[in-house]
Design a protein around this motif. Structure first.
Motif, PDB file in Angstrom:
ATOM      1  N   UNK A   1      40.871  50.478  37.690  1.00  0.00           N
ATOM      2  CA  UNK A   1      40.031  49.309  37.473  1.00  0.00           C
ATOM      3  C   UNK A   1      38.789  49.463  38.352  1.00  0.00           C
ATOM      4  N   UNK A   2      37.631  49.226  37.765  1.00  0.00           N
ATOM      5  CA  UNK A   2      36.393  49.393  38.523  1.00  0.00           C
ATOM      6  C   UNK A   2      35.720  48.042  38.782  1.00  0.00           C
ATOM      7  N   UNK A   3      34.634  48.120  39.525  1.00  0.00           N
ATOM      8  CA  UNK A   3      33.910  46.913  39.974  1.00  0.00           C
ATOM      9  C   UNK A   3      33.454  46.050  38.797  1.00  0.00           C
ATOM     10  N   UNK A   4      32.953  46.684  37.737  1.00  0.00           N
ATOM     11  CA  UNK A   4      32.455  45.912  36.599  1.00  0.00           C
ATOM     12  C   UNK A   4      33.576  45.172  35.876  1.00  0.00           C
ATOM     13  N   UNK A   5      34.735  45.773  35.800  1.00  0.00           N
ATOM     14  CA  UNK A   5      35.866  45.100  35.164  1.00  0.00           C
ATOM     15  C   UNK A   5      36.283  43.869  35.956  1.00  0.00           C
ATOM     16  N   UNK A   6      36.348  44.010  37.262  1.00  0.00           N
ATOM     17  CA  UNK A   6      36.763  42.892  38.117  1.00  0.00           C
ATOM     18  C   UNK A   6      35.720  41.775  38.093  1.00  0.00           C
ATOM     19  N   UNK A   7      34.454  42.137  38.289  1.00  0.00           N
ATOM     20  CA  UNK A   7      33.398  41.119  38.306  1.00  0.00           C
ATOM     21  C   UNK A   7      33.263  40.450  36.940  1.00  0.00           C
ATOM     22  N   UNK A   8      33.406  41.223  35.870  1.00  0.00           N
ATOM     23  CA  UNK A   8      33.325  40.651  34.532  1.00  0.00           C
ATOM     24  C   UNK A   8      34.425  39.634  34.279  1.00  0.00           C
ATOM     25  N   UNK A   9      35.639  39.982  34.686  1.00  0.00           N
ATOM     26  CA  UNK A   9      36.765  39.054  34.519  1.00  0.00           C
ATOM     27  C   UNK A   9      36.551  37.787  35.346  1.00  0.00           C
ATOM     28  N   UNK A  10      36.038  37.948  36.555  1.00  0.00           N
ATOM     29  CA  UNK A  10      35.778  36.788  37.414  1.00  0.00           C
ATOM     30  C   UNK A  10      34.718  35.878  36.792  1.00  0.00           C
ATOM     31  N   UNK A  11      33.673  36.472  36.211  1.00  0.00           N
ATOM     32  CA  UNK A  11      32.633  35.663  35.560  1.00  0.00           C
ATOM     33  C   UNK A  11      33.194  34.914  34.355  1.00  0.00           C
ATOM     34  N   UNK A  12      34.087  35.565  33.619  1.00  0.00           N
ATOM     35  CA  UNK A  12      34.690  34.890  32.471  1.00  0.00           C
ATOM     36  C   UNK A  12      35.469  33.659  32.913  1.00  0.00           C
ATOM     37  N   UNK A  13      36.256  33.804  33.958  1.00  0.00           N
ATOM     38  CA  UNK A  13      37.057  32.678  34.464  1.00  0.00           C
ATOM     39  C   UNK A  13      36.142  31.574  35.002  1.00  0.00           C
ATOM     40  N   UNK A  14      35.129  31.969  35.784  1.00  0.00           N
ATOM     41  CA  UNK A  14      34.202  30.982  36.346  1.00  0.00           C
ATOM     42  C   UNK A  14      33.453  30.248  35.234  1.00  0.00           C
ATOM     43  N   UNK A  15      33.089  30.972  34.198  1.00  0.00           N
ATOM     44  CA  UNK A  15      32.398  30.348  33.067  1.00  0.00           C
ATOM     45  C   UNK A  15      33.275  29.356  32.330  1.00  0.00           C
ATOM     46  N   UNK A  16      34.543  29.714  32.177  1.00  0.00           N
ATOM     47  CA  UNK A  16      35.483  28.810  31.506  1.00  0.00           C
ATOM     48  C   UNK A  16      35.656  27.525  32.312  1.00  0.00           C
ATOM     49  N   UNK A  17      35.768  27.673  33.636  1.00  0.00           N
ATOM     50  CA  UNK A  17      35.901  26.501  34.506  1.00  0.00           C
ATOM     51  C   UNK A  17      34.645  25.637  34.418  1.00  0.00           C
ATOM     52  N   UNK A  44      30.019  42.466  30.758  1.00  0.00           N
ATOM     53  CA  UNK A  44      30.192  43.288  31.950  1.00  0.00           C
ATOM     54  C   UNK A  44      31.575  43.932  31.969  1.00  0.00           C
ATOM     55  N   UNK A  45      32.601  43.198  31.575  1.00  0.00           N
ATOM     56  CA  UNK A  45      33.953  43.752  31.550  1.00  0.00           C
ATOM     57  C   UNK A  45      34.056  44.858  30.509  1.00  0.00           C
ATOM     58  N   UNK A  46      33.433  44.660  29.358  1.00  0.00           N
ATOM     59  CA  UNK A  46      33.443  45.701  28.322  1.00  0.00           C
ATOM     60  C   UNK A  46      32.751  46.965  28.814  1.00  0.00           C
ATOM     61  N   UNK A  47      31.657  46.794  29.528  1.00  0.00           N
ATOM     62  CA  UNK A  47      30.950  47.930  30.114  1.00  0.00           C
ATOM     63  C   UNK A  47      31.868  48.664  31.098  1.00  0.00           C
ATOM     64  N   UNK A  48      32.552  47.913  31.923  1.00  0.00           N
ATOM     65  CA  UNK A  48      33.495  48.508  32.876  1.00  0.00           C
ATOM     66  C   UNK A  48      34.636  49.217  32.170  1.00  0.00           C
TER      67      UNK A  48
END
Length: 57
Positions: A1-17, A44-48
Motif C-alpha cells: 500500500x502506498x501513500x496515494x492509496x492511503x491518502x485517497x481512502x482518507x479523503x473519501x472518508x472525510x468527504x463522506x463525513x 487519488x486512490x485509483x492512481x495509487x
C-alpha cells in the motif's frame, strides 16, 4: 500500500463525513464540497492502485 492509496481512502472518508454533516445541517455547499472531496479521494486512490500494480510487475 502506498501513500496515494492511503491518502485517497482518507479523503473519501472525510468527504463522506462532510457530505453527511452538510445534509444534517441542511447546507448544500458542504454537501457539494464533501462529494467533491470523495471524488478527489477516489481519483487519488485509483492512481495509487495503478502505481502499485505497475510496481508489482
Amino acid at each position: 500500500m502506498n501513500k496515494d492509496q492511503v491518502q485517497g481512502s482518507a479523503k473519501q472518508v472525510a468527504g463522506k463525513v462532510q457530505q453527511k454533516a452538510g445534509e444534517v445541517a441542511n447546507s448544500k455547499e458542504q454537501q457539494i464540497k464533501g462529494a467533491a472531496k470523495q471524488i478527489d479521494g477516489s481519483v487519488q486512490k485509483s492512481y495509487g492502485d495503478a502505481k502499485e500494480a505497475l510496481k508489482d510487475r
